[in-house]
Design a protein around this motif. Structure first.
Motif, PDB file in Angstrom:
ATOM      1  N   VAL A 133      31.241 -11.403  17.349  1.00  0.00           N
ATOM      2  CA  VAL A 133      31.338 -12.783  17.835  1.00  0.00           C
ATOM      3  C   VAL A 133      32.030 -13.441  17.136  1.00  0.00           C
ATOM      4  N   ARG A 134      32.455 -13.255  15.748  1.00  0.00           N
ATOM      5  CA  ARG A 134      32.603 -13.872  14.563  1.00  0.00           C
ATOM      6  C   ARG A 134      34.426 -13.921  14.401  1.00  0.00           C
ATOM      7  N   SER A 135      34.637 -12.051  14.166  1.00  0.00           N
ATOM      8  CA  SER A 135      35.509 -11.609  14.306  1.00  0.00           C
ATOM      9  C   SER A 135      36.959 -12.138  16.141  1.00  0.00           C
ATOM     10  N   ALA A 136      36.171 -12.218  17.009  1.00  0.00           N
ATOM     11  CA  ALA A 136      36.789 -12.228  17.933  1.00  0.00           C
ATOM     12  C   ALA A 136      37.106 -13.920  18.485  1.00  0.00           C
ATOM     13  N   ARG A 137      35.887 -14.931  17.765  1.00  0.00           N
ATOM     14  CA  ARG A 137      36.342 -16.179  17.746  1.00  0.00           C
ATOM     15  C   ARG A 137      37.819 -16.538  17.149  1.00  0.00           C
ATOM     16  N   GLU A 138      38.286 -15.637  16.179  1.00  0.00           N
ATOM     17  CA  GLU A 138      39.253 -16.176  15.657  1.00  0.00           C
ATOM     18  C   GLU A 138      40.140 -16.267  16.617  1.00  0.00           C
ATOM     19  N   TYR A 171      42.158 -17.825  25.841  1.00  0.00           N
ATOM     20  CA  TYR A 171      41.036 -17.383  25.518  1.00  0.00           C
ATOM     21  C   TYR A 171      41.783 -15.670  26.799  1.00  0.00           C
ATOM     22  N   GLY A 172      43.254 -16.899  27.683  1.00  0.00           N
ATOM     23  CA  GLY A 172      44.208 -16.099  28.939  1.00  0.00           C
ATOM     24  C   GLY A 172      44.447 -14.812  28.073  1.00  0.00           C
ATOM     25  N   GLY A 173      45.088 -14.969  26.382  1.00  0.00           N
ATOM     26  CA  GLY A 173      46.032 -14.724  25.463  1.00  0.00           C
ATOM     27  C   GLY A 173      44.846 -13.254  24.951  1.00  0.00           C
ATOM     28  N   THR A 174      43.429 -13.526  25.442  1.00  0.00           N
ATOM     29  CA  THR A 174      42.696 -12.342  24.826  1.00  0.00           C
ATOM     30  C   THR A 174      42.359 -11.245  25.599  1.00  0.00           C
ATOM     31  N   THR A 175      42.554 -10.021  24.490  1.00  0.00           N
ATOM     32  CA  THR A 175      42.627  -8.922  26.294  1.00  0.00           C
ATOM     33  C   THR A 175      41.118  -8.061  25.092  1.00  0.00           C
ATOM     34  N   MET A 176      40.215  -7.473  25.958  1.00  0.00           N
ATOM     35  CA  MET A 176      39.378  -6.420  24.726  1.00  0.00           C
ATOM     36  C   MET A 176      39.743  -5.389  23.892  1.00  0.00           C
ATOM     37  N   ASP A 177      40.964  -5.267  24.557  1.00  0.00           N
ATOM     38  CA  ASP A 177      42.107  -4.137  23.551  1.00  0.00           C
ATOM     39  C   ASP A 177      42.286  -4.531  21.998  1.00  0.00           C
ATOM     40  N   ALA A 178      42.391  -5.787  22.805  1.00  0.00           N
ATOM     41  CA  ALA A 178      42.763  -6.837  21.220  1.00  0.00           C
ATOM     42  C   ALA A 178      41.249  -6.931  20.295  1.00  0.00           C
ATOM     43  N   VAL A 179      40.573  -7.312  20.632  1.00  0.00           N
ATOM     44  CA  VAL A 179      39.470  -7.482  20.695  1.00  0.00           C
ATOM     45  C   VAL A 179      38.830  -5.859  19.641  1.00  0.00           C
ATOM     46  N   ALA A 180      38.583  -5.131  20.340  1.00  0.00           N
ATOM     47  CA  ALA A 180      38.458  -3.851  19.636  1.00  0.00           C
ATOM     48  C   ALA A 180      39.428  -3.869  18.190  1.00  0.00           C
ATOM     49  N   SER A 181      40.710  -4.154  18.524  1.00  0.00           N
ATOM     50  CA  SER A 181      41.401  -3.702  17.436  1.00  0.00           C
ATOM     51  C   SER A 181      41.765  -5.206  15.998  1.00  0.00           C
ATOM     52  N   ARG A 182      41.142  -6.228  16.320  1.00  0.00           N
ATOM     53  CA  ARG A 182      40.941  -7.293  15.312  1.00  0.00           C
ATOM     54  C   ARG A 182      40.200  -6.506  14.359  1.00  0.00           C
ATOM     55  N   ARG A 224      34.688   1.690  23.111  1.00  0.00           N
ATOM     56  CA  ARG A 224      33.588   2.729  23.600  1.00  0.00           C
ATOM     57  C   ARG A 224      31.671   1.671  23.173  1.00  0.00           C
ATOM     58  N   THR A 225      32.104   1.545  21.720  1.00  0.00           N
ATOM     59  CA  THR A 225      31.567   0.319  21.203  1.00  0.00           C
ATOM     60  C   THR A 225      30.700  -1.111  22.069  1.00  0.00           C
ATOM     61  N   LEU A 226      32.201  -1.996  21.426  1.00  0.00           N
ATOM     62  CA  LEU A 226      32.613  -2.519  22.270  1.00  0.00           C
ATOM     63  C   LEU A 226      31.987  -2.881  23.952  1.00  0.00           C
ATOM     64  N   TYR A 227      32.287  -2.359  24.213  1.00  0.00           N
ATOM     65  CA  TYR A 227      31.993  -2.338  26.204  1.00  0.00           C
ATOM     66  C   TYR A 227      30.734  -1.740  25.891  1.00  0.00           C
TER      67      TYR A 227
END
Length: 224
Positions: free
Chosen positions: A37-42, A49-60, A66-69
C-alpha cells in the motif's frame, strides 16, 4: 564410513553444527499488505488512478503478481485501502473514552489541525488525485463514500453524541452537526473555490480553528 557418520551425530544428511536449509523467510501477509500500500500510493500519485496498473504496482513493490493478486484481487481493492488510510489521516477518530479535553482542543485534535507540513502535503496530494480522476472513474466516488465520508461522519456523530450525553453540547441532531463540521473544516483544509488564492498551511489551520470557534460559540450577540 557409516560408523564415522554416526560418530558425528547424524545420518549423513546434515552436519550437527550446520544450518538447516529451507525456503527463505517471507513477510507476514499484513506486513506485506502495508508495504504494498505504501509503495503503490506513490505510484498512484505519480501517474494517477487511470495510469496505474497491477503490473506496474507489482514492479514498483518488487512483489510477484501472484502475491499481489492474492492480497489485492483488483486495483480497486488496493485503492479502497488507501482511501480508508486517508480517512484516518484526516480524522483522528475514534477517541479515547476517558479523554477530557476542552471541546475546541478535542475538535482540533480530531481534525488533525496540528499536522506538520509533510503530512499536510501528503493529504492534499491524495485529495488532488481523487478530484482529478473521480469524474472519469465512477468507482472512485463509490470508494470515497463507502470508506471515507460515510464512516468518518458516523464516527464524528458518535463522538458528538457522547459530548451531548455529558452535557457539553446542546441537543441538536448529531448527524446534522457532523455534516456541518465536516463541511466547514474540510472546505478549508482541502478545497477552494475557483479564483481563490491558495491558502498556506498555517492560514488553513487558523481559519479552521476560527470555524470551530464559530461552531461552538455561534456569532449571534447575546441579548441584553
Amino acid at each position: 564410513m557409516t560408523e564415522l557418520t554416526r560418530a558425528n551425530g547424524g545420518d549423513g544428511a546434515q552436519p550437527a553444527s550446520g544450518r538447516a536449509r529451507g525456503r527463505p523467510k517471507t513477510r507476514p501477509d499484513e506486513a506485506e499488505r502495508e508495504r504494498i500500500v505504501r509503495s503503490a500510493r506513490e505510484l498512484f500519485l505519480d501517474v494517477g488512478y487511470g495510469g496505474t496498473t497491477m503490473d506496474a504496482v507489482a514492479s514498483r513493490c518488487g512483489v510477484s503478481k501472484r502475491t499481489l493478486y492474492r492480497l489485492f484481487p483488483a486495483k480497486s481493492d488496493l485503492f479502497r485501502v488507501m482511501v480508508a488510510d486517508h480517512r484516518r489521516s484526516m480524522l483522528a477518530l475514534p477517541r479515547d473514552a476517558d479523554e477530557d479535553l476542552p471541546l475546541a482542543e478535542a475538535l482540533a485534535a480530531i481534525f488533525r489541525l496540528d499536522s506538520d507540513a509533510i503530512d499536510d502535503r501528503e493529504r492534499l496530494a491524495f485529495v488532488r488525485l481523487v478530484l482529478a480522476d473521480s469524474d472519469r472513474f465512477s468507482e472512485i466516488g463509490e470508494m470515497i463514500a463507502q470508506e471515507g465520508a460515510q464512516p468518518a461522519r458516523r464516527l464524528l456523530e458518535d463522538w458528538l453524541v457522547r459530548q451531548q450525553a455529558r452535557g457539553a453540547l446542546r441537543a441538536f441532531p448529531a448527524d446534522a452537526l457532523a455534516r456541518m463540521l465536516m463541511d466547514m473544516i474540510f472546505s478549508v483544509l482541502i478545497k477552494r473555490f475557483p479564483g481563490d488564492r491558495l491558502m498556506t498551511a498555517a492560514e488553513r489551520q487558523r481559519h479552521a480553528r476560527l470555524c470551530l470557534k464559530v461552531f461552538l460559540e455561534g456569532v449571534a450577540a447575546t441579548p441584553a
